[in-house]
Design an enzyme around this catalytic site. Sequence first.
Site, PDB file in Angstrom:
ATOM      1  N   ARG A  53      -9.609  26.647  -3.510  1.00  0.00           N
ATOM      2  CA  ARG A  53      -8.003  26.101  -3.140  1.00  0.00           C
ATOM      3  C   ARG A  53      -7.115  26.334  -2.558  1.00  0.00           C
ATOM      4  O   ARG A  53      -6.987  27.482  -2.446  1.00  0.00           O
ATOM      5  CB  ARG A  53      -8.579  25.359  -4.833  1.00  0.00           C
ATOM      6  CG  ARG A  53      -7.579  26.400  -5.706  1.00  0.00           C
ATOM      7  CD  ARG A  53      -7.083  25.948  -6.973  1.00  0.00           C
ATOM      8  NE  ARG A  53      -6.387  24.925  -6.925  1.00  0.00           N
ATOM      9  CZ  ARG A  53      -5.560  24.188  -7.264  1.00  0.00           C
ATOM     10  NH1 ARG A  53      -4.657  25.782  -6.860  1.00  0.00           N
ATOM     11  NH2 ARG A  53      -5.220  23.402  -7.128  1.00  0.00           N
ATOM     12  N   LEU A  54      -6.651  25.621  -2.186  1.00  0.00           N
ATOM     13  CA  LEU A  54      -5.380  25.766  -1.901  1.00  0.00           C
ATOM     14  C   LEU A  54      -4.498  24.992  -2.822  1.00  0.00           C
ATOM     15  O   LEU A  54      -4.440  23.783  -3.035  1.00  0.00           O
ATOM     16  CB  LEU A  54      -5.325  25.607  -0.528  1.00  0.00           C
ATOM     17  CG  LEU A  54      -5.814  26.368   0.974  1.00  0.00           C
ATOM     18  CD1 LEU A  54      -5.863  26.121   2.384  1.00  0.00           C
ATOM     19  CD2 LEU A  54      -5.110  28.024   0.918  1.00  0.00           C
ATOM     20  N   ASP A  55      -3.146  25.148  -3.034  1.00  0.00           N
ATOM     21  CA  ASP A  55      -1.830  24.419  -3.334  1.00  0.00           C
ATOM     22  C   ASP A  55      -1.439  23.705  -2.727  1.00  0.00           C
ATOM     23  O   ASP A  55      -1.631  23.010  -1.405  1.00  0.00           O
ATOM     24  CB  ASP A  55      -0.696  25.429  -4.203  1.00  0.00           C
ATOM     25  CG  ASP A  55      -1.149  26.342  -4.945  1.00  0.00           C
ATOM     26  OD1 ASP A  55      -2.099  25.755  -5.441  1.00  0.00           O
ATOM     27  OD2 ASP A  55      -0.424  27.239  -4.850  1.00  0.00           O
ATOM     28  N   LYS A  56      -1.493  22.395  -2.939  1.00  0.00           N
ATOM     29  CA  LYS A  56      -1.529  21.044  -2.465  1.00  0.00           C
ATOM     30  C   LYS A  56      -0.264  21.535  -1.331  1.00  0.00           C
ATOM     31  O   LYS A  56      -0.330  20.260   0.069  1.00  0.00           O
ATOM     32  CB  LYS A  56      -0.504  20.025  -3.340  1.00  0.00           C
ATOM     33  CG  LYS A  56      -0.419  18.162  -2.613  1.00  0.00           C
ATOM     34  CD  LYS A  56       0.104  17.501  -3.752  1.00  0.00           C
ATOM     35  CE  LYS A  56       0.381  16.482  -3.228  1.00  0.00           C
ATOM     36  NZ  LYS A  56       1.128  14.958  -4.059  1.00  0.00           N
ATOM     37  N   THR A  58       0.748  23.694   0.384  1.00  0.00           N
ATOM     38  CA  THR A  58       0.451  24.683   1.376  1.00  0.00           C
ATOM     39  C   THR A  58      -0.610  24.302   2.388  1.00  0.00           C
ATOM     40  O   THR A  58      -2.322  23.376   2.128  1.00  0.00           O
ATOM     41  CB  THR A  58      -0.334  26.022   0.445  1.00  0.00           C
ATOM     42  OG1 THR A  58       0.317  26.568  -0.596  1.00  0.00           O
ATOM     43  CG2 THR A  58      -1.150  26.877   1.573  1.00  0.00           C
TER      44      THR A  58
END
Length: 243
Positions: A53-56, A58
């Site tokens: 996942r990537l943070d929102k 990022t």
Amino acid sequence: MTPELIFEDDHLIAAYKPEGWLVHRSDIDKHENRILLQYLRDLVGQHLYPVHRLDKPTSGVIVFGKSSESASKLQAQLDRETSLKQYLAICRGFCPEQGLIDHPLAPVADFKHQRKRPKKDLPRQEAITRFRRLATVELPFAVDRYPSSRYSLVEIELVTGRRHQIRRHFKHLSHPLIGCPKYGKSIHNRFFADQFQCARLLLHAYRLRIQHPDSSKVLDFLVPPKGCFMSLIEEFQWSATLS
């Protein structure tokens, strides 16, 4: 900005995630309708399985498996040093030329019931980040208490993958990332928004190197930043530092 497909075969896809998109639906942000997983499922016309996942806030490169088996093999790689996960970030000040941040982190508390537990009682998890300063700039603006303001472009490699690890580690280093409302400094965030029309978190998943889950061939995805992040790199004459 909209997501872009970078690579596709029978086993996986790689895509560019713009800032502001969730990787998948979450109770933390119930009203967000920009969902990368659903967008890419519709784009390729089949079910996809999250690998990481990537943070929102990022942006950057992210991969999904086309089967649970492929996704599991890719996830296992990301938990070992056989993979490479590199980021670009802009931080406040002239950070050290290179270094390793070995600073355990407690889990991030997203919900009220989680925040009731005293921070000192939360278990710390191993968290390790490597970094290398690529370039610096000194701007003739008194943003804080100094007559000029300094910033660094940093290449960051995740050794572990804790929640908000990069942002929390650079706060710990006293070089917070620009554009981060939670771990950054609001006065510098506002300066970049007002002066450069760039209000986003300046953190980008730049490079992902993995082995193909079927053929074991090395796949090396290198995706430069887009939008105002790239405009800053060009304005500060940092383009030559990107490999």
